[in-house]
Design a protein around this motif. Structure first.
Motif, PDB file in Angstrom:
ATOM      1  N   GLN A  88       0.831  -1.207   0.000  1.00 44.67           N
ATOM      2  CA  GLN A  88       0.000   0.000   0.000  1.00 44.67           C
ATOM      3  C   GLN A  88       0.864   1.254   0.000  1.00 44.67           C
ATOM      4  O   GLN A  88       0.567   2.223  -0.695  1.00 44.67           O
ATOM      5  N   ARG A  89       1.946   1.236   0.777  1.00 44.87           N
ATOM      6  CA  ARG A  89       2.849   2.393   0.829  1.00 44.87           C
ATOM      7  C   ARG A  89       3.487   2.613  -0.545  1.00 44.87           C
ATOM      8  O   ARG A  89       3.568   3.745  -1.027  1.00 44.87           O
ATOM      9  N   ILE A  90       3.895   1.532  -1.179  1.00 43.73           N
ATOM     10  CA  ILE A  90       4.523   1.641  -2.499  1.00 43.73           C
ATOM     11  C   ILE A  90       3.509   2.142  -3.525  1.00 43.73           C
ATOM     12  O   ILE A  90       3.837   2.990  -4.364  1.00 43.73           O
ATOM     13  N   LYS A  91       2.270   1.645  -3.451  1.00 44.99           N
ATOM     14  CA  LYS A  91       1.236   2.104  -4.379  1.00 44.99           C
ATOM     15  C   LYS A  91       0.978   3.594  -4.203  1.00 44.99           C
ATOM     16  O   LYS A  91       0.821   4.318  -5.197  1.00 44.99           O
ATOM     17  N   SER A  92       0.916   4.069  -2.954  1.00 47.64           N
ATOM     18  CA  SER A  92       0.686   5.499  -2.742  1.00 47.64           C
ATOM     19  C   SER A  92       1.881   6.316  -3.239  1.00 47.64           C
ATOM     20  O   SER A  92       1.705   7.401  -3.802  1.00 47.64           O
ATOM     21  N   ALA A  93       3.089   5.788  -3.079  1.00 51.90           N
ATOM     22  CA  ALA A  93       4.273   6.488  -3.600  1.00 51.90           C
ATOM     23  C   ALA A  93       4.223   6.535  -5.128  1.00 51.90           C
ATOM     24  O   ALA A  93       4.586   7.557  -5.738  1.00 51.90           O
ATOM     25  N   ILE A  94       3.754   5.468  -5.746  1.00 51.98           N
ATOM     26  CA  ILE A  94       3.625   5.444  -7.203  1.00 51.98           C
ATOM     27  C   ILE A  94       2.585   6.476  -7.661  1.00 51.98           C
ATOM     28  O   ILE A  94       2.795   7.187  -8.649  1.00 51.98           O
ATOM     29  N   GLU A  95       1.476   6.568  -6.931  1.00 50.11           N
ATOM     30  CA  GLU A  95       0.444   7.557  -7.274  1.00 50.11           C
ATOM     31  C   GLU A  95       0.995   8.975  -7.162  1.00 50.11           C
ATOM     32  O   GLU A  95       0.741   9.815  -8.027  1.00 50.11           O
ATOM     33  N   MET A  96       1.754   9.237  -6.095  1.00 47.35           N
ATOM     34  CA  MET A  96       2.356  10.571  -5.922  1.00 47.35           C
ATOM     35  C   MET A  96       3.332  10.857  -7.061  1.00 47.35           C
ATOM     36  O   MET A  96       3.365  11.966  -7.606  1.00 47.35           O
ATOM     37  N   ALA A  97       4.124   9.871  -7.428  1.00 46.00           N
ATOM     38  CA  ALA A  97       5.078  10.049  -8.526  1.00 46.00           C
ATOM     39  C   ALA A  97       4.333  10.286  -9.839  1.00 46.00           C
ATOM     40  O   ALA A  97       4.760  11.114 -10.655  1.00 46.00           O
ATOM     41  N   ALA A  98       3.215   9.603 -10.044  1.00 43.37           N
ATOM     42  CA  ALA A  98       2.427   9.800 -11.259  1.00 43.37           C
ATOM     43  C   ALA A  98       1.864  11.222 -11.312  1.00 43.37           C
ATOM     44  O   ALA A  98       1.841  11.853 -12.375  1.00 43.37           O
ATOM     45  N   GLU A 105       4.759  17.069 -17.010  1.00 41.13           N
ATOM     46  CA  GLU A 105       4.338  16.984 -18.407  1.00 41.13           C
ATOM     47  C   GLU A 105       3.593  18.261 -18.814  1.00 41.13           C
ATOM     48  O   GLU A 105       3.802  18.776 -19.921  1.00 41.13           O
ATOM     49  N   ARG A 106       2.715  18.769 -17.926  1.00 44.31           N
ATOM     50  CA  ARG A 106       2.014  20.020 -18.229  1.00 44.31           C
ATOM     51  C   ARG A 106       3.006  21.172 -18.343  1.00 44.31           C
ATOM     52  O   ARG A 106       2.903  22.017 -19.240  1.00 44.31           O
ATOM     53  N   PHE A 107       3.992  21.214 -17.436  1.00 44.47           N
ATOM     54  CA  PHE A 107       5.021  22.250 -17.504  1.00 44.47           C
ATOM     55  C   PHE A 107       5.802  22.148 -18.814  1.00 44.47           C
ATOM     56  O   PHE A 107       6.078  23.162 -19.472  1.00 44.47           O
ATOM     57  N   LYS A 108       6.137  20.932 -19.181  1.00 40.43           N
ATOM     58  CA  LYS A 108       6.892  20.714 -20.428  1.00 40.43           C
ATOM     59  C   LYS A 108       6.079  21.188 -21.632  1.00 40.43           C
ATOM     60  O   LYS A 108       6.616  21.833 -22.543  1.00 40.43           O
ATOM     61  N   ALA A 109       4.778  20.889 -21.652  1.00 39.95           N
ATOM     62  CA  ALA A 109       3.923  21.311 -22.763  1.00 39.95           C
ATOM     63  C   ALA A 109       3.829  22.834 -22.819  1.00 39.95           C
ATOM     64  O   ALA A 109       3.913  23.441 -23.901  1.00 39.95           O
ATOM     65  N   ALA A 110       3.672  23.475 -21.638  1.00 44.54           N
ATOM     66  CA  ALA A 110       3.603  24.938 -21.600  1.00 44.54           C
ATOM     67  C   ALA A 110       4.923  25.552 -22.046  1.00 44.54           C
ATOM     68  O   ALA A 110       4.945  26.559 -22.767  1.00 44.54           O
ATOM     69  N   ALA A 111       6.038  24.952 -21.642  1.00 44.08           N
ATOM     70  CA  ALA A 111       7.347  25.456 -22.048  1.00 44.08           C
ATOM     71  C   ALA A 111       7.546  25.298 -23.555  1.00 44.08           C
ATOM     72  O   ALA A 111       8.126  26.184 -24.202  1.00 44.08           O
ATOM     73  N   LYS A 112       7.052  24.206 -24.120  1.00 40.24           N
ATOM     74  CA  LYS A 112       7.174  24.013 -25.573  1.00 40.24           C
ATOM     75  C   LYS A 112       6.368  25.065 -26.330  1.00 40.24           C
ATOM     76  O   LYS A 112       6.774  25.515 -27.393  1.00 40.24           O
TER      77      LYS A 112
END
Length: 163
Positions: A88-98, A105-112
């Protein structure tokens, strides 16, 4: 010599069989009372006894075995719960990383979108360099007298503005 050893082993096994029958009679159990599955288990138990050279049937051994298995079962349950919590801890860490990846990704798109292509940037730079060079050339052609005082001109402009 070999024959003598075999005869002694057969005699000891017969004695062991008689001992087990006596033990069963003490507990008021007849071999006919067991089902085929139970007899198969008993047969397997006897094979294990013969293989391990254990001839003393002691209930304490069975209790020790039972409690050992019970302890293993409890330890396995505890390990399972710990691993579930870790999962469960690993899944929540994966969600935070996602979520972080989505923000990046949004920052990258705005920068592009704001990114100026290299050709446009080079054109702007060459235009600025040309403008600068033109201004420097105009400054060189401008003849300013040596006794020219810019501060006095600024004072005169200020006084005219006040009137």
């Amino acid at each position: 010599m070999q024959n003598l050893k075999l005869q002694e082993e057969i005699k000891s096994l017969k004695g062991l069989g008689q001992h087990f029958k006596d033990q069963l009679k003490l507990a008021s159990i007849e071999l006919g009372d067991f089902s085929d599955e139970d007899l198969a288990l008993l047969d397997k138990c006897v094979q294990y006894y013969a293989f391990s050279q254990i001839y003393d049937s002691n209930l304490n051994f069975l209790r020790d075995y039972y409690y050992g298995k019970k302890r293993d079962c409890l330890e396995n349950k505890r390990t399972k719960v710990q691993q579930h919590l870790e999962l469960q801890r690993i899944k929540s860490a994966i969600e935070m990383a996602a979520k972080d990846v989505a923000v990046l990704e949004r920052f990258k798109a705005a920068a592009k979108e704001r990114l100026i292509p290299d050709t446009v940037a080079l054109q702007r730079r060459s235009h600025q360099v040309a403008t600068k060079q033109g201004l420097l050339d105009r400054q060189k052609t401008l003849k300013i007298p040596k006794d020219f005082n810019i501060e006095s001109v600024i004072e005169k402009v200020d006084s005219l503005e006040r009137r």
